[in-house]
Enzyme design. Sequence first.
Site, PDB file in Angstrom:
ATOM      1  N   CYS A   7      -5.044   8.008  -8.000  1.00  8.62           N
ATOM      2  CA  CYS A   7      -5.155   6.547  -8.022  1.00  8.62           C
ATOM      3  C   CYS A   7      -6.354   6.185  -8.889  1.00  8.62           C
ATOM      4  O   CYS A   7      -6.787   7.000  -9.723  1.00  8.62           O
ATOM      5  CB  CYS A   7      -5.260   5.976  -6.600  1.00  8.62           C
ATOM      6  SG  CYS A   7      -6.705   6.515  -5.664  1.00  8.62           S
ATOM      7  N   ASN A  10      -9.930   7.041  -6.039  1.00  7.88           N
ATOM      8  CA  ASN A  10      -9.849   8.220  -5.158  1.00  7.88           C
ATOM      9  C   ASN A  10     -10.586   7.996  -3.832  1.00  7.88           C
ATOM     10  O   ASN A  10     -11.126   8.935  -3.242  1.00  7.88           O
ATOM     11  CB  ASN A  10     -10.372   9.494  -5.856  1.00  7.88           C
ATOM     12  CG  ASN A  10      -9.989  10.798  -5.160  1.00  7.88           C
ATOM     13  OD1 ASN A  10     -10.700  11.783  -5.244  1.00  7.88           O
ATOM     14  ND2 ASN A  10      -8.880  10.817  -4.464  1.00  7.88           N
ATOM     15  N   CYS A  12      -9.070   5.238  -1.654  1.00  5.58           N
ATOM     16  CA  CYS A  12      -8.109   4.522  -0.801  1.00  5.58           C
ATOM     17  C   CYS A  12      -6.722   5.167  -0.837  1.00  5.58           C
ATOM     18  O   CYS A  12      -6.323   5.855   0.108  1.00  5.58           O
ATOM     19  CB  CYS A  12      -8.020   3.050  -1.198  1.00  5.58           C
ATOM     20  SG  CYS A  12      -9.565   2.138  -0.992  1.00  5.58           S
ATOM     21  N   ARG A  13      -5.975   4.961  -1.913  1.00  5.67           N
ATOM     22  CA  ARG A  13      -4.563   5.347  -1.901  1.00  5.67           C
ATOM     23  C   ARG A  13      -4.337   6.850  -2.010  1.00  5.67           C
ATOM     24  O   ARG A  13      -3.584   7.433  -1.216  1.00  5.67           O
ATOM     25  CB  ARG A  13      -3.813   4.620  -3.035  1.00  5.67           C
ATOM     26  CG  ARG A  13      -3.724   3.126  -2.809  1.00  5.67           C
ATOM     27  CD  ARG A  13      -3.322   2.405  -4.072  1.00  5.67           C
ATOM     28  NE  ARG A  13      -4.366   2.476  -5.090  1.00  5.67           N
ATOM     29  CZ  ARG A  13      -4.257   2.023  -6.330  1.00  5.67           C
ATOM     30  NH1 ARG A  13      -3.108   1.474  -6.713  1.00  5.67           N
ATOM     31  NH2 ARG A  13      -5.259   2.113  -7.177  1.00  5.67           N
ATOM     32  N   SER A  14      -4.948   7.510  -3.014  1.00  5.08           N
ATOM     33  CA  SER A  14      -4.630   8.941  -3.182  1.00  5.08           C
ATOM     34  C   SER A  14      -5.184   9.824  -2.066  1.00  5.08           C
ATOM     35  O   SER A  14      -4.506  10.784  -1.661  1.00  5.08           O
ATOM     36  CB  SER A  14      -5.034   9.451  -4.573  1.00  5.08           C
ATOM     37  OG  SER A  14      -6.416   9.383  -4.795  1.00  5.08           O
ATOM     38  N   ASP A 123      -2.985  -1.760  -4.777  1.00  2.00           N
ATOM     39  CA  ASP A 123      -4.387  -1.427  -4.569  1.00  2.00           C
ATOM     40  C   ASP A 123      -4.937  -2.280  -3.419  1.00  2.00           C
ATOM     41  O   ASP A 123      -4.968  -3.505  -3.530  1.00  2.00           O
ATOM     42  CB  ASP A 123      -5.145  -1.715  -5.867  1.00  2.00           C
ATOM     43  CG  ASP A 123      -6.592  -1.278  -5.803  1.00  2.00           C
ATOM     44  OD1 ASP A 123      -7.100  -1.032  -4.694  1.00  2.00           O
ATOM     45  OD2 ASP A 123      -7.217  -1.206  -6.876  1.00  2.00           O
TER      46      ASP A 123
END
Length: 154
Positions: A7, A10, A12-14, A123
Amino acid sequence: MHVLFVCLGNICRSPTAEGVLRHKLAEQGLSDQVLVDSAGTGDWHVGKAPDPRTREAAAQRGYDLSSLRGRQVTAGDFARFDLILAMDAHNLAHLQGLRPSQPRAELDLFLRRYDSSLDEVPDPYYGGAQGFEQVLDLIEDACDGLIREIRGRL
Ligand code: 4NP
């Protein structure tokens, strides 16, 4: 098989995807056969733990992200991983720019590959708590598709 989620930050999402996939692989006895990692296209959060909101939302569903630390994606990742999965189109475009001419890794948009309701994981960084729940919902669903692919490839 080596899988890398990417993401922007690195945090939050990934890392959420890394934690969810690790958890599901462990539940299914597949941990030994798959290496899972995550990285960001940006370098602002290198060495940092995931965002507290991300950790809290994940913990509520039983995923422990506390040991993860941010790192930036490199061109070398294309030689170390089999599958690199981007969270959104910006991440994908950045990765296409980094990709060497003879990559080991296949590069794809995570949700699109597994026929999710959306193509991109939104995001959540500048939004409210609901955004972190949506990230988890989308990632949990897509990880089930990814595990089906992993089983087919092992
Ligand atoms: P991520 O979210 O890409 O899912 O980790 C973000 C984290 C940090 C920033 C942006 C997005 N930031 O601008 O610092």
